[in-house]
Motif scaffolding. Sequence first.
Motif, PDB file in Angstrom:
ATOM      1  N   PRO A 131       0.827  -1.216   0.000  1.00 22.13           N
ATOM      2  CA  PRO A 131       0.000   0.000   0.000  1.00 22.13           C
ATOM      3  C   PRO A 131       0.857   1.260   0.000  1.00 22.13           C
ATOM      4  O   PRO A 131       2.032   1.236   0.387  1.00 22.13           O
ATOM      5  CB  PRO A 131      -0.814  -0.129   1.297  1.00 22.13           C
ATOM      6  N   ASP A 132       0.267   2.365  -0.426  1.00 20.13           N
ATOM      7  CA  ASP A 132       0.999   3.630  -0.536  1.00 20.13           C
ATOM      8  C   ASP A 132       1.050   4.419   0.770  1.00 20.13           C
ATOM      9  O   ASP A 132       1.728   5.445   0.844  1.00 20.13           O
ATOM     10  CB  ASP A 132       0.368   4.515  -1.618  1.00 20.13           C
ATOM     11  N   ASP A 133       0.346   3.998   1.791  1.00 19.18           N
ATOM     12  CA  ASP A 133       0.275   4.725   3.060  1.00 19.18           C
ATOM     13  C   ASP A 133       1.658   4.803   3.716  1.00 19.18           C
ATOM     14  O   ASP A 133       2.304   3.783   3.940  1.00 19.18           O
ATOM     15  CB  ASP A 133      -0.720   4.023   3.990  1.00 19.18           C
ATOM     16  N   ILE A 134       2.122   6.018   4.014  1.00 20.85           N
ATOM     17  CA  ILE A 134       3.430   6.227   4.642  1.00 20.85           C
ATOM     18  C   ILE A 134       3.251   7.150   5.840  1.00 20.85           C
ATOM     19  O   ILE A 134       2.698   8.244   5.713  1.00 20.85           O
ATOM     20  CB  ILE A 134       4.440   6.848   3.662  1.00 20.85           C
ATOM     21  N   ARG A 135       3.712   6.720   6.992  1.00 22.60           N
ATOM     22  CA  ARG A 135       3.698   7.541   8.204  1.00 22.60           C
ATOM     23  C   ARG A 135       5.088   7.411   8.832  1.00 22.60           C
ATOM     24  O   ARG A 135       5.443   6.367   9.347  1.00 22.60           O
ATOM     25  CB  ARG A 135       2.615   7.058   9.175  1.00 22.60           C
ATOM     26  N   THR A 136       5.854   8.460   8.756  1.00 20.52           N
ATOM     27  CA  THR A 136       7.253   8.371   9.162  1.00 20.52           C
ATOM     28  C   THR A 136       7.745   9.696   9.718  1.00 20.52           C
ATOM     29  O   THR A 136       7.249  10.767   9.348  1.00 20.52           O
ATOM     30  CB  THR A 136       8.131   7.955   7.963  1.00 20.52           C
ATOM     31  N   SER A 137       8.710   9.611  10.606  1.00 17.76           N
ATOM     32  CA  SER A 137       9.412  10.802  11.089  1.00 17.76           C
ATOM     33  C   SER A 137      10.806  10.886  10.481  1.00 17.76           C
ATOM     34  O   SER A 137      11.556  11.817  10.763  1.00 17.76           O
ATOM     35  CB  SER A 137       9.520  10.760  12.617  1.00 17.76           C
ATOM     36  N   ALA A 138      11.156   9.902   9.647  1.00 19.09           N
ATOM     37  CA  ALA A 138      12.481   9.893   9.008  1.00 19.09           C
ATOM     38  C   ALA A 138      12.563  10.979   7.942  1.00 19.09           C
ATOM     39  O   ALA A 138      11.585  11.274   7.257  1.00 19.09           O
ATOM     40  CB  ALA A 138      12.756   8.530   8.391  1.00 19.09           C
ATOM     41  N   ALA A 264      22.323   2.040   8.430  1.00 16.20           N
ATOM     42  CA  ALA A 264      22.286   2.698   7.118  1.00 16.20           C
ATOM     43  C   ALA A 264      20.855   2.999   6.711  1.00 16.20           C
ATOM     44  O   ALA A 264      19.931   2.227   6.994  1.00 16.20           O
ATOM     45  CB  ALA A 264      22.946   1.821   6.057  1.00 16.20           C
ATOM     46  N   GLU A 265      20.679   4.138   6.039  1.00 14.40           N
ATOM     47  CA  GLU A 265      19.432   4.493   5.376  1.00 14.40           C
ATOM     48  C   GLU A 265      19.748   4.809   3.918  1.00 14.40           C
ATOM     49  O   GLU A 265      20.759   5.457   3.624  1.00 14.40           O
ATOM     50  CB  GLU A 265      18.770   5.713   6.025  1.00 14.40           C
ATOM     51  N   VAL A 266      18.876   4.351   3.025  1.00 14.20           N
ATOM     52  CA  VAL A 266      19.044   4.602   1.593  1.00 14.20           C
ATOM     53  C   VAL A 266      17.788   5.310   1.091  1.00 14.20           C
ATOM     54  O   VAL A 266      16.673   4.802   1.260  1.00 14.20           O
ATOM     55  CB  VAL A 266      19.263   3.296   0.810  1.00 14.20           C
ATOM     56  N   TRP A 267      17.986   6.468   0.470  1.00 13.40           N
ATOM     57  CA  TRP A 267      16.881   7.296  -0.024  1.00 13.40           C
ATOM     58  C   TRP A 267      16.996   7.434  -1.533  1.00 13.40           C
ATOM     59  O   TRP A 267      18.091   7.609  -2.076  1.00 13.40           O
ATOM     60  CB  TRP A 267      16.929   8.683   0.620  1.00 13.40           C
ATOM     61  N   ASP A 268      15.851   7.383  -2.226  1.00 14.88           N
ATOM     62  CA  ASP A 268      15.888   7.485  -3.687  1.00 14.88           C
ATOM     63  C   ASP A 268      15.643   8.917  -4.142  1.00 14.88           C
ATOM     64  O   ASP A 268      15.504   9.846  -3.327  1.00 14.88           O
ATOM     65  CB  ASP A 268      14.915   6.502  -4.332  1.00 14.88           C
ATOM     66  N   SER A 269      15.592   9.113  -5.461  1.00 13.64           N
ATOM     67  CA  SER A 269      15.461  10.452  -6.034  1.00 13.64           C
ATOM     68  C   SER A 269      14.087  11.060  -5.783  1.00 13.64           C
ATOM     69  O   SER A 269      13.896  12.261  -5.990  1.00 13.64           O
ATOM     70  CB  SER A 269      15.737  10.405  -7.541  1.00 13.64           C
ATOM     71  N   ALA A 270      13.113  10.256  -5.328  1.00 17.04           N
ATOM     72  CA  ALA A 270      11.771  10.748  -5.000  1.00 17.04           C
ATOM     73  C   ALA A 270      11.633  11.004  -3.498  1.00 17.04           C
ATOM     74  O   ALA A 270      10.513  11.158  -2.998  1.00 17.04           O
ATOM     75  CB  ALA A 270      10.711   9.759  -5.465  1.00 17.04           C
ATOM     76  N   ASP A 271      12.766  11.067  -2.791  1.00 17.10           N
ATOM     77  CA  ASP A 271      12.780  11.314  -1.346  1.00 17.10           C
ATOM     78  C   ASP A 271      12.057  10.240  -0.551  1.00 17.10           C
ATOM     79  O   ASP A 271      11.435  10.507   0.480  1.00 17.10           O
ATOM     80  CB  ASP A 271      12.193  12.694  -1.006  1.00 17.10           C
ATOM     81  N   ARG A 272      12.155   8.992  -1.007  1.00 17.61           N
ATOM     82  CA  ARG A 272      11.565   7.878  -0.269  1.00 17.61           C
ATOM     83  C   ARG A 272      12.665   7.047   0.376  1.00 17.61           C
ATOM     84  O   ARG A 272      13.719   6.809  -0.228  1.00 17.61           O
ATOM     85  CB  ARG A 272      10.736   6.992  -1.198  1.00 17.61           C
ATOM     86  N   LEU A 273      12.411   6.603   1.599  1.00 20.58           N
ATOM     87  CA  LEU A 273      13.322   5.694   2.275  1.00 20.58           C
ATOM     88  C   LEU A 273      13.102   4.302   1.692  1.00 20.58           C
ATOM     89  O   LEU A 273      12.084   3.664   1.955  1.00 20.58           O
ATOM     90  CB  LEU A 273      13.038   5.698   3.778  1.00 20.58           C
ATOM     91  N   VAL A 274      14.047   3.830   0.876  1.00 20.65           N
ATOM     92  CA  VAL A 274      13.843   2.577   0.139  1.00 20.65           C
ATOM     93  C   VAL A 274      14.544   1.383   0.775  1.00 20.65           C
ATOM     94  O   VAL A 274      14.233   0.236   0.443  1.00 20.65           O
ATOM     95  CB  VAL A 274      14.280   2.726  -1.335  1.00 20.65           C
ATOM     96  N   ALA A 275      15.499   1.627   1.671  1.00 24.51           N
ATOM     97  CA  ALA A 275      16.170   0.509   2.338  1.00 24.51           C
ATOM     98  C   ALA A 275      16.791   0.992   3.637  1.00 24.51           C
ATOM     99  O   ALA A 275      17.182   2.155   3.775  1.00 24.51           O
ATOM    100  CB  ALA A 275      17.247  -0.117   1.445  1.00 24.51           C
ATOM    101  N   GLN A 276      16.857   0.069   4.592  1.00 23.90           N
ATOM    102  CA  GLN A 276      17.524   0.300   5.868  1.00 23.90           C
ATOM    103  C   GLN A 276      18.357  -0.927   6.194  1.00 23.90           C
ATOM    104  O   GLN A 276      18.055  -2.030   5.741  1.00 23.90           O
ATOM    105  CB  GLN A 276      16.494   0.517   6.991  1.00 23.90           C
ATOM    106  N   SER A 277      19.400  -0.736   6.994  1.00 29.94           N
ATOM    107  CA  SER A 277      20.190  -1.896   7.404  1.00 29.94           C
ATOM    108  C   SER A 277      20.874  -1.624   8.722  1.00 29.94           C
ATOM    109  O   SER A 277      21.052  -0.476   9.147  1.00 29.94           O
ATOM    110  CB  SER A 277      21.241  -2.254   6.342  1.00 29.94           C
TER     111      SER A 277
END
Length: 286
Positions: A131-138, A264-277
């Motif tokens: 789903p597209d729902d995003i709730r984040t403080s990151a 680690a945090e990985v962010w894409d060109s659309a300002d989305r958090l796409v991966a964490q480790s």
Amino acid sequence: MAEAVTAQAARGAIGDSEFDRDTAVVRREPGVHDIDLSAGWTIAGAVNGGYLLAVLGRALADTLPHSDPFTVSAHYLTASRPGPAVIRTDVVRTGRTLSTGQASLFQYDDEGHEVERIRVLASYGDLDALPDDIRTSAEPPAIPPLDRCFDAQDGPAPVSGSSAIVERLMLRLDPATLGWALGSPSGKGEMRAWFGLADGRDTDPLALLLAVDALPPTAFELGLSGWVPTVELTVHVRSRPAPGPLRVSITTRNLAGGYLEEDAEVWDSADRLVAQSRQLARVRLS
């Protein structure tokens, strides 16, 4: 510099790039895959842990009914070398939205004995069905534009020996985390950079497994040098990345007993958090 990165983008495509060729596995029989680990993804002769994770991730994608890694946890048992390797996979559980499997990579030592190099437990699903729902403080890391950051090859080699992997990556390091390269480490466990593949191939979920382990270790900014081998690494893939370079931020809060963690945090060109480790790594204190 930004223009050069744009020009590269036409030269690499998902499924047809050096990364795809070097992570390709050949199914010998169900649950058994062969691969020749490339020397192009090594640091001081050791195969990079993120590259290895992508290799095992591809074998699991070929084994499980779902194709996208959601969470991958790896224990690095012995250092892998370039050359032939065998991957053995097992299906642990399959469900409607998630499937879980395990994989181990084996090589032969100098005496001809089979040695397990890395063991992985992973759950796979369908990222496009989330789903597209995003709730984040990151929030995305504040990294200067590409043309104000520095190539990883601009500074001195932080580890003795070859660093072939650097030639296959587009890394532009944040100047605020480059004190180690100038002989003045900040003392802060931080490393930030723009990330991409050198041939311009966009990042997919498997390449995210490489991205989280591709930057110089945060130990360098703590005033330490030398190889920082990974003991355990867990990656959470949150979304399929948008095209374009990624921003990677890695932090360490605690070094004790010769071990440190890296988040680690990985962010894409659309300002989305796409991966964490998170990984546990061993450091040389002297």
